[in-house]
Scaffold this motif. Structure first.
Motif, PDB file in Angstrom:
ATOM      1  N   LYS A  79       0.469  -2.637  -0.931  1.00 11.68           N
ATOM      2  CA  LYS A  79       0.615  -4.014  -1.107  1.00 11.68           C
ATOM      3  C   LYS A  79       2.093  -4.484  -1.228  1.00 11.68           C
ATOM      4  O   LYS A  79       2.425  -5.562  -0.783  1.00 11.68           O
ATOM      5  CB  LYS A  79      -0.353  -4.529  -2.333  1.00 11.68           C
ATOM      6  CG  LYS A  79      -1.977  -3.979  -1.948  1.00 11.68           C
ATOM      7  CD  LYS A  79      -2.692  -4.226  -3.344  1.00 11.68           C
ATOM      8  CE  LYS A  79      -4.117  -3.986  -3.018  1.00 11.68           C
ATOM      9  NZ  LYS A  79      -4.851  -3.673  -4.100  1.00 11.68           N
ATOM     10  N   LEU A  80       2.703  -3.688  -2.009  1.00 12.44           N
ATOM     11  CA  LEU A  80       4.012  -4.078  -2.254  1.00 12.44           C
ATOM     12  C   LEU A  80       4.961  -4.037  -1.062  1.00 12.44           C
ATOM     13  O   LEU A  80       5.678  -4.827  -0.503  1.00 12.44           O
ATOM     14  CB  LEU A  80       4.846  -3.016  -3.119  1.00 12.44           C
ATOM     15  CG  LEU A  80       4.726  -3.233  -4.683  1.00 12.44           C
ATOM     16  CD1 LEU A  80       5.175  -2.054  -5.432  1.00 12.44           C
ATOM     17  CD2 LEU A  80       5.081  -4.671  -5.232  1.00 12.44           C
ATOM     18  N   LEU A  81       4.580  -2.747  -0.108  1.00 10.63           N
ATOM     19  CA  LEU A  81       5.190  -2.870   1.413  1.00 10.63           C
ATOM     20  C   LEU A  81       4.758  -3.788   2.232  1.00 10.63           C
ATOM     21  O   LEU A  81       5.621  -4.113   2.809  1.00 10.63           O
ATOM     22  CB  LEU A  81       4.678  -1.358   1.725  1.00 10.63           C
ATOM     23  CG  LEU A  81       5.360  -0.776   3.176  1.00 10.63           C
ATOM     24  CD1 LEU A  81       6.971  -0.827   2.867  1.00 10.63           C
ATOM     25  CD2 LEU A  81       4.883   0.622   3.592  1.00 10.63           C
ATOM     26  N   LEU A  82       3.497  -4.148   2.126  1.00 12.92           N
ATOM     27  CA  LEU A  82       3.056  -5.168   3.073  1.00 12.92           C
ATOM     28  C   LEU A  82       3.637  -6.559   2.695  1.00 12.92           C
ATOM     29  O   LEU A  82       4.231  -7.287   3.627  1.00 12.92           O
ATOM     30  CB  LEU A  82       1.737  -5.656   2.712  1.00 12.92           C
ATOM     31  CG  LEU A  82       0.856  -6.743   3.813  1.00 12.92           C
ATOM     32  CD1 LEU A  82       1.040  -6.392   5.128  1.00 12.92           C
ATOM     33  CD2 LEU A  82      -0.516  -6.791   3.439  1.00 12.92           C
ATOM     34  N   ALA A 176       0.855  -9.620 -14.961  1.00 11.52           N
ATOM     35  CA  ALA A 176       0.410  -8.948 -13.723  1.00 11.52           C
ATOM     36  C   ALA A 176       0.860  -9.536 -12.680  1.00 11.52           C
ATOM     37  O   ALA A 176       1.434  -8.978 -11.620  1.00 11.52           O
ATOM     38  CB  ALA A 176      -1.209  -8.754 -13.445  1.00 11.52           C
ATOM     39  N   ALA A 177       0.700 -10.804 -12.622  1.00 15.50           N
ATOM     40  CA  ALA A 177       1.379 -11.770 -11.411  1.00 15.50           C
ATOM     41  C   ALA A 177       2.802 -11.591 -11.293  1.00 15.50           C
ATOM     42  O   ALA A 177       3.702 -11.439 -10.485  1.00 15.50           O
ATOM     43  CB  ALA A 177       1.184 -13.162 -11.503  1.00 15.50           C
ATOM     44  N   THR A 178       3.392 -11.579 -12.688  1.00 15.95           N
ATOM     45  CA  THR A 178       4.905 -11.426 -12.659  1.00 15.95           C
ATOM     46  C   THR A 178       5.378 -10.220 -12.307  1.00 15.95           C
ATOM     47  O   THR A 178       6.534 -10.040 -11.583  1.00 15.95           O
ATOM     48  CB  THR A 178       5.475 -11.922 -14.033  1.00 15.95           C
ATOM     49  OG1 THR A 178       4.966 -13.206 -14.665  1.00 15.95           O
ATOM     50  CG2 THR A 178       6.780 -11.743 -14.403  1.00 15.95           C
ATOM     51  N   GLU A 179       4.645  -9.014 -12.838  1.00 19.06           N
ATOM     52  CA  GLU A 179       5.087  -7.613 -12.436  1.00 19.06           C
ATOM     53  C   GLU A 179       5.073  -7.444 -11.061  1.00 19.06           C
ATOM     54  O   GLU A 179       5.890  -7.033 -10.409  1.00 19.06           O
ATOM     55  CB  GLU A 179       4.219  -6.817 -13.274  1.00 19.06           C
ATOM     56  CG  GLU A 179       4.736  -5.200 -12.796  1.00 19.06           C
ATOM     57  CD  GLU A 179       3.500  -4.154 -13.365  1.00 19.06           C
ATOM     58  OE1 GLU A 179       4.054  -3.850 -14.676  1.00 19.06           O
ATOM     59  OE2 GLU A 179       2.442  -3.836 -12.753  1.00 19.06           O
ATOM     60  N   PHE A 180       4.118  -7.784 -10.385  1.00 20.98           N
ATOM     61  CA  PHE A 180       4.037  -7.683  -8.772  1.00 20.98           C
ATOM     62  C   PHE A 180       5.045  -8.351  -8.160  1.00 20.98           C
ATOM     63  O   PHE A 180       5.753  -8.072  -7.228  1.00 20.98           O
ATOM     64  CB  PHE A 180       2.644  -8.025  -8.288  1.00 20.98           C
ATOM     65  CG  PHE A 180       2.557  -7.954  -6.656  1.00 20.98           C
ATOM     66  CD1 PHE A 180       2.452  -6.627  -6.497  1.00 20.98           C
ATOM     67  CD2 PHE A 180       2.679  -8.781  -5.732  1.00 20.98           C
ATOM     68  CE1 PHE A 180       2.089  -6.261  -5.139  1.00 20.98           C
ATOM     69  CE2 PHE A 180       2.726  -8.557  -4.514  1.00 20.98           C
ATOM     70  CZ  PHE A 180       2.309  -7.374  -4.243  1.00 20.98           C
ATOM     71  N   ALA A 181       5.482  -9.673  -8.427  1.00 15.71           N
ATOM     72  CA  ALA A 181       6.300 -10.397  -7.906  1.00 15.71           C
ATOM     73  C   ALA A 181       7.791  -9.951  -8.115  1.00 15.71           C
ATOM     74  O   ALA A 181       8.579 -10.133  -7.444  1.00 15.71           O
ATOM     75  CB  ALA A 181       6.321 -12.029  -8.402  1.00 15.71           C
ATOM     76  N   PHE A 182       7.842  -9.519  -9.366  1.00 15.04           N
ATOM     77  CA  PHE A 182       9.344  -8.806  -9.469  1.00 15.04           C
ATOM     78  C   PHE A 182       9.406  -7.517  -8.693  1.00 15.04           C
ATOM     79  O   PHE A 182      10.448  -7.256  -8.536  1.00 15.04           O
ATOM     80  CB  PHE A 182       9.405  -8.496 -11.011  1.00 15.04           C
ATOM     81  CG  PHE A 182       9.741  -9.907 -11.837  1.00 15.04           C
ATOM     82  CD1 PHE A 182       9.806 -11.166 -11.246  1.00 15.04           C
ATOM     83  CD2 PHE A 182      10.102  -9.875 -13.202  1.00 15.04           C
ATOM     84  CE1 PHE A 182      10.070 -12.172 -11.835  1.00 15.04           C
ATOM     85  CE2 PHE A 182      10.839 -11.035 -14.000  1.00 15.04           C
ATOM     86  CZ  PHE A 182      10.482 -12.143 -13.468  1.00 15.04           C
ATOM     87  N   LEU A 183       8.507  -6.802  -8.733  1.00 14.45           N
ATOM     88  CA  LEU A 183       8.505  -5.503  -8.109  1.00 14.45           C
ATOM     89  C   LEU A 183       8.642  -5.697  -6.369  1.00 14.45           C
ATOM     90  O   LEU A 183       9.326  -4.883  -5.823  1.00 14.45           O
ATOM     91  CB  LEU A 183       7.317  -4.643  -8.382  1.00 14.45           C
ATOM     92  CG  LEU A 183       7.236  -4.070  -9.620  1.00 14.45           C
ATOM     93  CD1 LEU A 183       5.991  -3.339 -10.110  1.00 14.45           C
ATOM     94  CD2 LEU A 183       8.267  -3.020  -9.964  1.00 14.45           C
ATOM     95  N   VAL A 184       8.138  -6.559  -6.218  1.00 11.70           N
ATOM     96  CA  VAL A 184       8.210  -6.963  -4.552  1.00 11.70           C
ATOM     97  C   VAL A 184       9.794  -7.464  -4.449  1.00 11.70           C
ATOM     98  O   VAL A 184      10.239  -7.029  -3.379  1.00 11.70           O
ATOM     99  CB  VAL A 184       7.382  -8.272  -4.134  1.00 11.70           C
ATOM    100  CG1 VAL A 184       7.787  -8.670  -2.792  1.00 11.70           C
ATOM    101  CG2 VAL A 184       5.847  -7.500  -4.160  1.00 11.70           C
TER     102      VAL A 184
END
Length: 261
Positions: A79-82, A176-184
């Protein structure tokens, strides 16, 4: 650019890059008082902020990189890659079309105001949803699109756009939303910085004060590290409302400045 300006701009970049208040918008505004900065300077201070958030999340990145044998890790990395690939593709299209960031205050001011109102509404709507930490494929797609929208409209804020679209699309849990946004944001911003550095290298760059650049990089890294650590702790028990109000008030002030300038 003198040392004091480098320190000030490094602090501005470090504080605003990952807080949902728009780093590009604040740096464009700073230009009006501190003078024009080179593209290379922008790249260097942004690289400092990226390095800081990479350090903050190094354990999570390590666990994902060396835990791909676990289905949940493979899905998360996918999902990060997408999201990254969507942003990269749309970003290249924007470059090919010759898009350039506006350099006047009014568009930034309006983006800050509209973004602040959007944050208030989005958080209100997200609060009505069950608390979900799962990141879906739809969230990944929308976060990828949100990143390029934020890149095209200074004042929007990459972190605000991605966090809130994730919350509305199903990852209603703020952390969880913040972590995904920052990792992307980590591969996205590394790739954007590398692309810009390559362009600078091809054109021969320019005369730079490397001492000032180094100071700005260090200041940006330290400031961003502190800002991100603080934000992650803050959102455990607080909403993003204060940031939304700040954006609206700051945007109104900028409109007033632009009107009487």
């Amino acid at each position: 650019m003198d040392i004091l300006n480098s320190v000030i701009l490094g602090i501005i970049e470090g504080i605003t890059e990952f807080l949902p208040i728009s780093s590009t918008g604040h740096l464009l505004i700073a230009e009006h008082w501190l003078g024009q900065r080179s593209d290379l300077f922008n790249i260097v201070i942004q690289a400092g902020a990226i390095l800081a958030v990479t350090i903050v999340y190094w354990r999570r990145i390590w666990s994902l990189a060396f835990g791909l044998h676990l289905p949940e890790n493979r899905a998360y990395v996918g999902k990060l890659l997408l999201a990254f690939l969507i942003t990269a593709a749309l970003g290249l299209i924007a470059k090919k079309l010759g898009f350039k960031l506006p350099e006047t205050l009014q568009p930034v001011a309006w983006a800050l105001i509209i973004g602040g109102l959007w944050m208030l509404v989005a958080e209100w709507l997200a609060a009505k949803q069950p608390d979900r930490t799962e990141v879906t494929w739809l969230v990944a797609i929308l976060v990828g699109i949100a990143q390029i929208v934020a890149g095209i409209f200074p004042g929007t804020s990459r972190s605000a756009a991605t966090i809130f679209i994730a919350m509305l699309a199903g990852t209603s849990n703020r952390a969880a939303a913040t972590e995904f946004a920052f990792l992307v944001g980590i591969p996205t911003m590394y790739a954007a910085s590398a692309y810009e550095l390559y362009g600078q290298w091809k054109t021969g760059g320019g005369n730079e004060d490397w001492g000032a650049l180094g100071i700005a990089f260090v200041v940006s890294t330290i400031t961003a590290f502190i800002a991100v650590k603080w934000l992650l702790n803050y959102i455990r028990s607080n909403r993003f409302t204060a940031f939304a109000i700040y954006r609206i008030l700051f945007g109104l002030v900028l409109l007033g400045v632009a009107m009487f300038a």
